[in-house]
Write an enzyme that holds these catalytic residues in place. Structure first.
Site, PDB file in Angstrom:
ATOM      1  N   HIS A   1       0.906  -1.370  -0.181  1.00 47.78           N
ATOM      2  CA  HIS A   1       0.063  -0.083   0.035  1.00 47.78           C
ATOM      3  C   HIS A   1       0.749   1.255  -0.020  1.00 47.78           C
ATOM      4  CE1 HIS A   1      -3.344   2.380   1.409  1.00 47.78           C
ATOM      5  NE2 HIS A   1      -2.600   3.074   1.921  1.00 47.78           N
ATOM      6  N   GLU A   2       1.766   1.196   1.047  1.00 46.44           N
ATOM      7  CA  GLU A   2       2.732   2.597   1.208  1.00 46.44           C
ATOM      8  C   GLU A   2       3.612   2.643  -0.019  1.00 46.44           C
ATOM      9  OE1 GLU A   2       0.651   3.260   4.380  1.00 46.44           O
ATOM     10  OE2 GLU A   2       1.916   4.479   3.130  1.00 46.44           O
TER      11      GLU A   2
ATOM     12  N   HIS B   1       1.762   4.791  -2.488  1.00 50.19           N
ATOM     13  CA  HIS B   1       1.815   6.073  -2.576  1.00 50.19           C
ATOM     14  C   HIS B   1       2.970   6.481  -2.946  1.00 50.19           C
ATOM     15  CE1 HIS B   1      -1.673   6.588  -0.252  1.00 50.19           C
ATOM     16  NE2 HIS B   1      -1.219   5.854   0.982  1.00 50.19           N
TER      17      HIS B   1
ATOM     18  N   HIS C   1      -5.333   7.581  -1.853  1.00 52.86           N
ATOM     19  CA  HIS C   1      -6.121   6.456  -1.410  1.00 52.86           C
ATOM     20  C   HIS C   1      -7.449   6.308  -2.444  1.00 52.86           C
ATOM     21  CE1 HIS C   1      -4.640   7.109   2.823  1.00 52.86           C
ATOM     22  NE2 HIS C   1      -4.130   5.935   2.344  1.00 52.86           N
TER      23      HIS C   1
END
Lengths: 375, 84
Positions: free
Chosen positions: A117-118, A121, A127
């Site tokens: 997930h990170e 980013h 998101h």
């Protein structure tokens, strides 16, 4: 994507793990990060390589509470980690909250899922409001890492920034993390060319895109593998490779970087810059490389020139570069790859291969590049 | 508004919810001042914005469903507006 849709302006990115959590073995952290990067690599043209020192595009660290970026962590629970969108300095960096209990399973907080997930980013994804997406903000272990899949929303998002993987073809190659298909190049395609070729401990490796064919004595049929199956931290679409036989090392080149591998181990301290070998800064990539077992001289081919490197002294020989055509008459630039075998040099150029006799100083045969693959 | 009879003890949720909305939904100063009167429309709107993003029923209230999701571990990157 983040406001303004920041993205990396290059497709080969570096990352570095600055420190580790005591919750997990280092190797597990490294492997989880590599696996998380492969999730994004599989659906974009992006490739990643790991630095063990210096400034990388994506700096990864663990910290608790206040850690110098105005967004202090908050103890166990709630905020697990955060990351910054693509850009210089702290942009692109990933911070994990050391106050969490990082695990590889379903208890505590699964490190792979949060890392994937990170890193989304760090590549420019914001998101998602789709609950099934990796980029949904609330942690949710419903998908175990072993059966992890990016959602279409994740894929649409990342491909809106970088486009699809160059080989988002249709031939199925089971990969652990995403459903989209990737295409193994067809070994007997008459137009097949190679990125690099190198011996390794008596075997021959033919590199192409994200794959390699492995030719060994005991199996006449070449095996095809993902490069990452042997060396997860190496990029794909390599430029050159050669074996320094006396050192039991294979050196692998991409852009201005090169790695040393010993068997399946990538040596620490790599990648290094090719300019540490003595190339002028104007050289931005190597086309091909081959090392002569007898003389322990390595030949590097760049455009219409070549350099000669002394493996014993680890120095570039004087009087180089020279023009390829002056010393290898009949060999046309640009050289894709070179192999030494049976006393000959085999120069690969597109789908053709030129057998060069270094004594007679002439091309003795012209073959198809994939003749080694029983085609 | 008529003064309330006694000063109510704010439920812990209110402080937590205010911090959550500040951190992840850009609850700004003006909205923050109004937060205590949680029926004021900007705050209701902000709560509904969060509920919409997180896929919750847009009641505009800090109902238990909403609080449950807000209390779950999550990524520290905001859902609206990115890092300032």
């Amino acid at each position: 994507t983040f406001p303004g849709s920041p993205k990396w302006r290059k497709t080969h990115l570096t990352y570095r793990v600055e420190n580790y959590t005591p919750d997990l073995p280092r190797e597990s952290v490294d492997a989880a990060i590599e696996k998380a990067l492969k999730v994004w690599e599989a659906v974009t043209p992006l490739t990643f390589s790991r630095l063990s020192e210096g400034e990388a595009d994506i700096m990864i660290s663990f910290a608790a509470g206040e850690h110098g970026d105005f967004y202090p962590f908050d103890g166990p629970g709630q905020s697990l980690a955060h990351a910054y969108p693509p850009g210089p300095g702290f942009y692109g960096d990933v911070h994990f909250d050391e106050d969490e209990k990082w695990t590889l399973g379903s208890s505590g907080i699964n490190f792979f899922l949060v890392a994937a997930h990170e890193l989304g980013h760090a590549l420019g994804l914001f998101h998602s409001d789709k609950k099934e997406s990796l980029m949904y903000p609330v942690y949710n272990f419903s998908k175990s890492p072993a059966h992890f899949r990016l959602s279409q929303d994740d894929i649409d998002g990342i491909q809106s920034l970088y486009g699809p993987h160059p080989y988002s073809g249709v031939i199925v190659v089971p990969t652990s993390s995403v459903s989209p298909r990737t295409e193994i190049p067809t070994k007997c395609d008459p137009s097949l060319s190679f990125d690099a070729v190198s011996p390794l401990r008596g075997e021959l490796l033919f590199f192409k895109d994200r794959y390699l064919w492995r030719l060994s004595h005991w199996n006449p049929e070449p095996e095809v593998h993902l490069i990452s199956a042997f060396w997860p931290s190496l990029p794909s679409h390599l430029d050159a490779a050669y074996e320094a036989n006396s050192k039991d090392r294979v050196f692998i080149f991409k852009g201005t970087q090169f790695w040393a591998v010993r068997g399946s181990e990538v040596q620490a301290g790599y990648p290094k810059s090719i300019h540490t070998l003595g190339f002028p800064l104007a050289v931005r990539k190597i086309d091909a490389a081959v090392s002569d077992k007898e003389t322990k001289k390595t030949y590097f081919f760049v455009g219409d020139q070549y350099w000669r490197f002394d493996e014993k002294r680890w120095l570039m020989d004087k009087g180089f570069p020279r023009l390829i055509r002056d010393d290898f008459p009949g060999i046309e630039p640009q050289v894709d790859a070179v192999l030494q075998a049976f006393g000959f040099f085999y120069f690969f150029h597109g789908s053709s291969q030129f057998e060069f006799d270094p004594n007679a100083k002439m091309v003795t045969h012209t073959l198809k590049s994939n003749s080694w693959l029983l085609c | 508004y008529p003064l309330q009879g006694s000063v109510r003890q704010e439920p812990p949720n209110m402080d937590f919810a205010q911090r959550y909305l500040e951190k992840y939904y850009n609850l700004d100063k003006i909205e923050k001042q109004m937060f205590k009167r949680k029926d004021s429309s900007p705050v209701v709107k902000k709560i509904q914005e969060m509920q919409k993003f997180l896929g919750l029923e847009m009641t505009g209230k800090l109902d238990s469903n909403t609080m449950d999701v807000m209390l779950k571990p999550r990524c520290g990157v905001p859902d609206v507006g990115g890092f300032t």
